[in-house]
Motif scaffolding. Structure first.
Motif, PDB file in Angstrom:
ATOM      1  N   GLU A   1       0.505  -1.192  -0.132  1.00 42.94           N
ATOM      2  CA  GLU A   1      -0.143   0.007   0.249  1.00 42.94           C
ATOM      3  C   GLU A   1       0.637   1.116  -0.383  1.00 42.94           C
ATOM      4  O   GLU A   1       1.988   1.116   0.894  1.00 42.94           O
ATOM      5  CB  GLU A   1      -0.743  -0.411   1.287  1.00 42.94           C
ATOM      6  CG  GLU A   1      -2.084   1.256   1.114  1.00 42.94           C
ATOM      7  CD  GLU A   1      -2.872   0.604   2.340  1.00 42.94           C
ATOM      8  OE1 GLU A   1      -4.303   2.127   1.818  1.00 42.94           O
ATOM      9  OE2 GLU A   1      -3.307  -0.396   2.644  1.00 42.94           O
ATOM     10  N   THR A   2       0.549   2.578  -0.785  1.00 38.57           N
ATOM     11  CA  THR A   2       1.748   3.710  -0.719  1.00 38.57           C
ATOM     12  C   THR A   2       0.495   4.278   0.193  1.00 38.57           C
ATOM     13  O   THR A   2      -1.009   4.568   0.404  1.00 38.57           O
ATOM     14  CB  THR A   2       1.248   4.091  -2.151  1.00 38.57           C
ATOM     15  OG1 THR A   2       1.526   3.122  -3.231  1.00 38.57           O
ATOM     16  CG2 THR A   2       1.437   4.968  -2.666  1.00 38.57           C
ATOM     17  N   LEU A   3       1.012   4.932   0.653  1.00 40.65           N
ATOM     18  CA  LEU A   3       0.978   5.837   2.005  1.00 40.65           C
ATOM     19  C   LEU A   3       1.454   6.862   2.442  1.00 40.65           C
ATOM     20  O   LEU A   3       2.523   7.539   1.854  1.00 40.65           O
ATOM     21  CB  LEU A   3       1.781   5.389   3.691  1.00 40.65           C
ATOM     22  CG  LEU A   3       0.519   3.637   3.853  1.00 40.65           C
ATOM     23  CD1 LEU A   3       1.683   2.700   4.887  1.00 40.65           C
ATOM     24  CD2 LEU A   3      -0.526   3.758   4.045  1.00 40.65           C
ATOM     25  N   PRO A   4       0.822   8.129   2.641  1.00 38.83           N
ATOM     26  CA  PRO A   4       1.379   9.756   2.807  1.00 38.83           C
ATOM     27  C   PRO A   4       2.650   9.345   4.135  1.00 38.83           C
ATOM     28  O   PRO A   4       2.356   8.462   5.322  1.00 38.83           O
ATOM     29  CB  PRO A   4      -0.043  10.485   3.526  1.00 38.83           C
ATOM     30  CG  PRO A   4      -1.015   9.551   3.692  1.00 38.83           C
ATOM     31  CD  PRO A   4      -0.710   8.021   3.439  1.00 38.83           C
ATOM     32  N   ARG A   5       3.693  10.292   3.587  1.00 41.79           N
ATOM     33  CA  ARG A   5       4.789  10.679   4.624  1.00 41.79           C
ATOM     34  C   ARG A   5       3.836  11.277   5.750  1.00 41.79           C
ATOM     35  O   ARG A   5       4.527  12.458   6.185  1.00 41.79           O
ATOM     36  CB  ARG A   5       5.829  10.872   3.790  1.00 41.79           C
ATOM     37  CG  ARG A   5       6.987  10.708   4.233  1.00 41.79           C
ATOM     38  CD  ARG A   5       8.213  11.192   3.534  1.00 41.79           C
ATOM     39  NE  ARG A   5       8.205  13.015   3.617  1.00 41.79           N
ATOM     40  CZ  ARG A   5       8.702  13.937   3.710  1.00 41.79           C
ATOM     41  NH1 ARG A   5       9.069  14.021   5.172  1.00 41.79           N
ATOM     42  NH2 ARG A   5       8.675  14.694   3.581  1.00 41.79           N
ATOM     43  N   ARG A   6       3.361  10.530   6.709  1.00 46.25           N
ATOM     44  CA  ARG A   6       3.420  11.015   7.885  1.00 46.25           C
ATOM     45  C   ARG A   6       2.876  10.363   9.056  1.00 46.25           C
ATOM     46  O   ARG A   6       2.568   9.350   8.621  1.00 46.25           O
ATOM     47  CB  ARG A   6       0.987  11.331   7.224  1.00 46.25           C
ATOM     48  CG  ARG A   6       1.381  12.993   6.105  1.00 46.25           C
ATOM     49  CD  ARG A   6      -0.598  13.956   6.492  1.00 46.25           C
ATOM     50  NE  ARG A   6      -1.000  12.571   6.170  1.00 46.25           N
ATOM     51  CZ  ARG A   6      -2.153  12.771   5.931  1.00 46.25           C
ATOM     52  NH1 ARG A   6      -1.902  13.404   4.232  1.00 46.25           N
ATOM     53  NH2 ARG A   6      -2.842  11.653   5.624  1.00 46.25           N
TER      54      ARG A   6
END
Length: 173
Positions: A51-56
């Motif tokens: 899964e691609t996740l926001p860098r947060r």
């Protein structure tokens, strides 16, 4: 990936689902892109999740859920606690040091008793162990990963790196 199809050509509504293929019934498959976690076959015959996740910082919670879900699907729940800690540390490092707006989580099974948890980011800088004092708020993540994982490492990629940790069932050692 084709994930939707027109139900009929006489004014019926489109419905999200697998492509509909049937000879002679007038159904024409269409393609719509729908963001989702993908499952893919691996050489061992076991699936993988990514899964691609926001860098947060909040992405660590999503990553923990994905790892727990994958481990439950594979009947490897005994690795869930360690897997959640490893992925939390890897995601936290990527959030702090990556150079892009997103990171990629990959959970795979390189063997029947092994799970690999990897985080991909666009920074080419390898992770470094930093000395940390008892009063420091950070600097222990890679030590924790090294202590929990049967193996861990970094794969250099043309656009960045993948940092990973492998967990193995205790009965497989």
């Amino acid at each position: 990936m084709s994930v939707a199809a027109d139900r009929d050509s006489t004014g019926g509504s489109n419905e999200i689902g697998p492509p509909q293929h049937s000879a002679g019934n007038g159904l024409q498959p269409t393609t719509h892109e729908v963001p989702m976690t993908m499952t893919a076959s691996r050489p061992t015959g076991h699936p993988g999740y990514s899964e691609t996740l926001p860098r947060r910082p909040e992405s660590a919670a999503t990553a923990r859920r994905l790892v727990r879900t994958a481990l439950a699907a594979w009947g490897m729940e005994e690795l869930a606690y360690d897997g959640a800690l490893v992925v939390s540390e890897l995601v936290t490092n990527a959030v702090k040091h990556a150079r892009s707006e997103v990171i990629r989580l990959v959970v795979s099974r390189p063997g029947p008793a092994t799970v690999r948890i990897g985080v991909v980011d666009k920074s080419k800088a390898p992770p470094r162990h930093r000395p940390s004092g008892s009063e420091d708020d950070s600097g222990r993540g890679l030590v924790l990963v090294a202590g929990l994982a049967a193996a861990w490492g970094t794969d250099q990629l043309p656009w960045g790196k993948r940092v990973w940790g492998e967990l193995r069932r205790k009965d497989s050692w």
